[in-house]
Design a protein around this motif. Structure first.
Motif, PDB file in Angstrom:
ATOM      1  N   GLU A   7       0.828  -1.213   0.000  1.00  0.00           N
ATOM      2  CA  GLU A   7       0.000   0.000   0.000  1.00  0.00           C
ATOM      3  C   GLU A   7       0.860   1.260   0.000  1.00  0.00           C
ATOM      4  N   LYS A   8       1.885   1.272   0.842  1.00  0.00           N
ATOM      5  CA  LYS A   8       2.764   2.446   0.926  1.00  0.00           C
ATOM      6  C   LYS A   8       3.503   2.654  -0.396  1.00  0.00           C
ATOM      7  N   PHE A   9       3.984   1.563  -0.983  1.00  0.00           N
ATOM      8  CA  PHE A   9       4.715   1.667  -2.242  1.00  0.00           C
ATOM      9  C   PHE A   9       3.814   2.223  -3.344  1.00  0.00           C
ATOM     10  N   ASN A  10       2.604   1.659  -3.485  1.00  0.00           N
ATOM     11  CA  ASN A  10       1.698   2.100  -4.542  1.00  0.00           C
ATOM     12  C   ASN A  10       1.205   3.523  -4.329  1.00  0.00           C
ATOM     13  N   GLU A  11       1.015   3.924  -3.073  1.00  0.00           N
ATOM     14  CA  GLU A  11       0.615   5.296  -2.769  1.00  0.00           C
ATOM     15  C   GLU A  11       1.710   6.275  -3.196  1.00  0.00           C
ATOM     16  N   HIS A  12       2.948   5.951  -2.832  1.00  0.00           N
ATOM     17  CA  HIS A  12       4.067   6.831  -3.214  1.00  0.00           C
ATOM     18  C   HIS A  12       4.251   6.847  -4.735  1.00  0.00           C
ATOM     19  N   LEU A  13       4.061   5.696  -5.363  1.00  0.00           N
ATOM     20  CA  LEU A  13       4.168   5.605  -6.820  1.00  0.00           C
ATOM     21  C   LEU A  13       3.157   6.523  -7.495  1.00  0.00           C
ATOM     22  N   LYS A  14       1.925   6.535  -7.006  1.00  0.00           N
ATOM     23  CA  LYS A  14       0.894   7.410  -7.579  1.00  0.00           C
ATOM     24  C   LYS A  14       1.255   8.876  -7.406  1.00  0.00           C
ATOM     25  N   GLU A  15       1.837   9.229  -6.258  1.00  0.00           N
ATOM     26  CA  GLU A  15       2.285  10.605  -6.038  1.00  0.00           C
ATOM     27  C   GLU A  15       3.361  10.998  -7.043  1.00  0.00           C
ATOM     28  N   VAL A  16       4.316  10.103  -7.263  1.00  0.00           N
ATOM     29  CA  VAL A  16       5.400  10.377  -8.222  1.00  0.00           C
ATOM     30  C   VAL A  16       4.826  10.505  -9.632  1.00  0.00           C
ATOM     31  N   LEU A  17       3.887   9.645  -9.993  1.00  0.00           N
ATOM     32  CA  LEU A  17       3.265   9.716 -11.318  1.00  0.00           C
ATOM     33  C   LEU A  17       2.537  11.042 -11.512  1.00  0.00           C
ATOM     34  N   ASN A  18       1.797  11.478 -10.504  1.00  0.00           N
ATOM     35  CA  ASN A  18       1.060  12.739 -10.605  1.00  0.00           C
ATOM     36  C   ASN A  18       1.984  13.946 -10.672  1.00  0.00           C
ATOM     37  N   LYS A  19       3.109  13.862  -9.978  1.00  0.00           N
ATOM     38  CA  LYS A  19       4.034  14.993  -9.925  1.00  0.00           C
ATOM     39  C   LYS A  19       4.888  15.104 -11.184  1.00  0.00           C
ATOM     40  N   ASN A  20       5.414  13.975 -11.685  1.00  0.00           N
ATOM     41  CA  ASN A  20       6.411  14.030 -12.745  1.00  0.00           C
ATOM     42  C   ASN A  20       5.888  13.704 -14.131  1.00  0.00           C
ATOM     43  N   ASN A  21       4.918  12.808 -14.249  1.00  0.00           N
ATOM     44  CA  ASN A  21       4.359  12.418 -15.545  1.00  0.00           C
ATOM     45  C   ASN A  21       5.438  11.951 -16.526  1.00  0.00           C
ATOM     46  N   ASP A  22       6.415  11.175 -16.030  1.00  0.00           N
ATOM     47  CA  ASP A  22       7.504  10.656 -16.860  1.00  0.00           C
ATOM     48  C   ASP A  22       7.251   9.243 -17.355  1.00  0.00           C
ATOM     49  N   GLY A  23       6.177   8.627 -16.924  1.00  0.00           N
ATOM     50  CA  GLY A  23       5.898   7.255 -17.302  1.00  0.00           C
ATOM     51  C   GLY A  23       6.059   6.329 -16.114  1.00  0.00           C
ATOM     52  N   TYR A  24       5.511   5.131 -16.262  1.00  0.00           N
ATOM     53  CA  TYR A  24       5.475   4.182 -15.156  1.00  0.00           C
ATOM     54  C   TYR A  24       6.847   3.621 -14.809  1.00  0.00           C
ATOM     55  N   ILE A  25       7.656   3.318 -15.802  1.00  0.00           N
ATOM     56  CA  ILE A  25       8.968   2.735 -15.532  1.00  0.00           C
ATOM     57  C   ILE A  25       9.837   3.709 -14.739  1.00  0.00           C
ATOM     58  N   THR A  26       9.876   4.944 -15.167  1.00  0.00           N
ATOM     59  CA  THR A  26      10.651   5.962 -14.467  1.00  0.00           C
ATOM     60  C   THR A  26      10.092   6.210 -13.069  1.00  0.00           C
ATOM     61  N   ALA A  27       8.772   6.209 -12.946  1.00  0.00           N
ATOM     62  CA  ALA A  27       8.140   6.440 -11.643  1.00  0.00           C
ATOM     63  C   ALA A  27       8.457   5.313 -10.669  1.00  0.00           C
ATOM     64  N   VAL A  28       8.474   4.071 -11.146  1.00  0.00           N
ATOM     65  CA  VAL A  28       8.811   2.942 -10.277  1.00  0.00           C
ATOM     66  C   VAL A  28      10.259   3.064  -9.801  1.00  0.00           C
ATOM     67  N   LEU A  29      11.153   3.397 -10.706  1.00  0.00           N
ATOM     68  CA  LEU A  29      12.565   3.543 -10.310  1.00  0.00           C
ATOM     69  C   LEU A  29      12.749   4.693  -9.322  1.00  0.00           C
ATOM     70  N   GLN A  30      12.029   5.795  -9.533  1.00  0.00           N
ATOM     71  CA  GLN A  30      12.110   6.930  -8.610  1.00  0.00           C
ATOM     72  C   GLN A  30      11.550   6.548  -7.243  1.00  0.00           C
ATOM     73  N   THR A  31      10.448   5.812  -7.227  1.00  0.00           N
ATOM     74  CA  THR A  31       9.856   5.362  -5.974  1.00  0.00           C
ATOM     75  C   THR A  31      10.809   4.441  -5.227  1.00  0.00           C
ATOM     76  N   CYS A  32      11.463   3.543  -5.952  1.00  0.00           N
ATOM     77  CA  CYS A  32      12.453   2.654  -5.328  1.00  0.00           C
ATOM     78  C   CYS A  32      13.570   3.461  -4.680  1.00  0.00           C
ATOM     79  N   GLU A  33      14.045   4.468  -5.387  1.00  0.00           N
ATOM     80  CA  GLU A  33      15.116   5.305  -4.854  1.00  0.00           C
ATOM     81  C   GLU A  33      14.638   6.068  -3.620  1.00  0.00           C
ATOM     82  N   ASP A  34      13.437   6.638  -3.687  1.00  0.00           N
ATOM     83  CA  ASP A  34      12.910   7.420  -2.568  1.00  0.00           C
ATOM     84  C   ASP A  34      12.700   6.569  -1.316  1.00  0.00           C
TER      85      ASP A  34
END
Length: 72
Positions: A7-34
């Motif tokens: 739940e925490k991972f997917n919530e943060h992933l959605k935040e990154v997607l809404n903020k950056n709009n770079d695509g899912y692959i980039t958002a997943v990698l950014q979420t992993c880093e964060d």
């Protein structure tokens, strides 16, 4: 590394997607880093719809072979 669950991972992933709009692959990698998660272990955290969107994005960007689909 902080405690991370699906739940925490997917919530943060959605935040990154809404903020950056770079695509899912980039958002997943950014979420992993964060969140300090190893990208090779992220499969257990990602929901099925997001996995499908990553697959479609990978095929569109020629990162994955195209899967068979019916001509419509």
């Amino acid at each position: 590394m902080a405690f991370v669950n699906k739940e925490k991972f997917n919530e943060h992933l959605k935040e990154v997607l809404n903020k950056n709009n770079d695509g899912y692959i980039t958002a997943v990698l950014q979420t992993c880093e964060d969140l300090g998660v190893d990208p090779s272990t992220v499969n257990k955290y990602i929901s099925r719809p997001i996995k499908e969107k990553i697959r479609i994005e990978g095929e569109k960007n020629n990162m994955l072979p195209r899967s068979a689909s019916l001509p419509i």
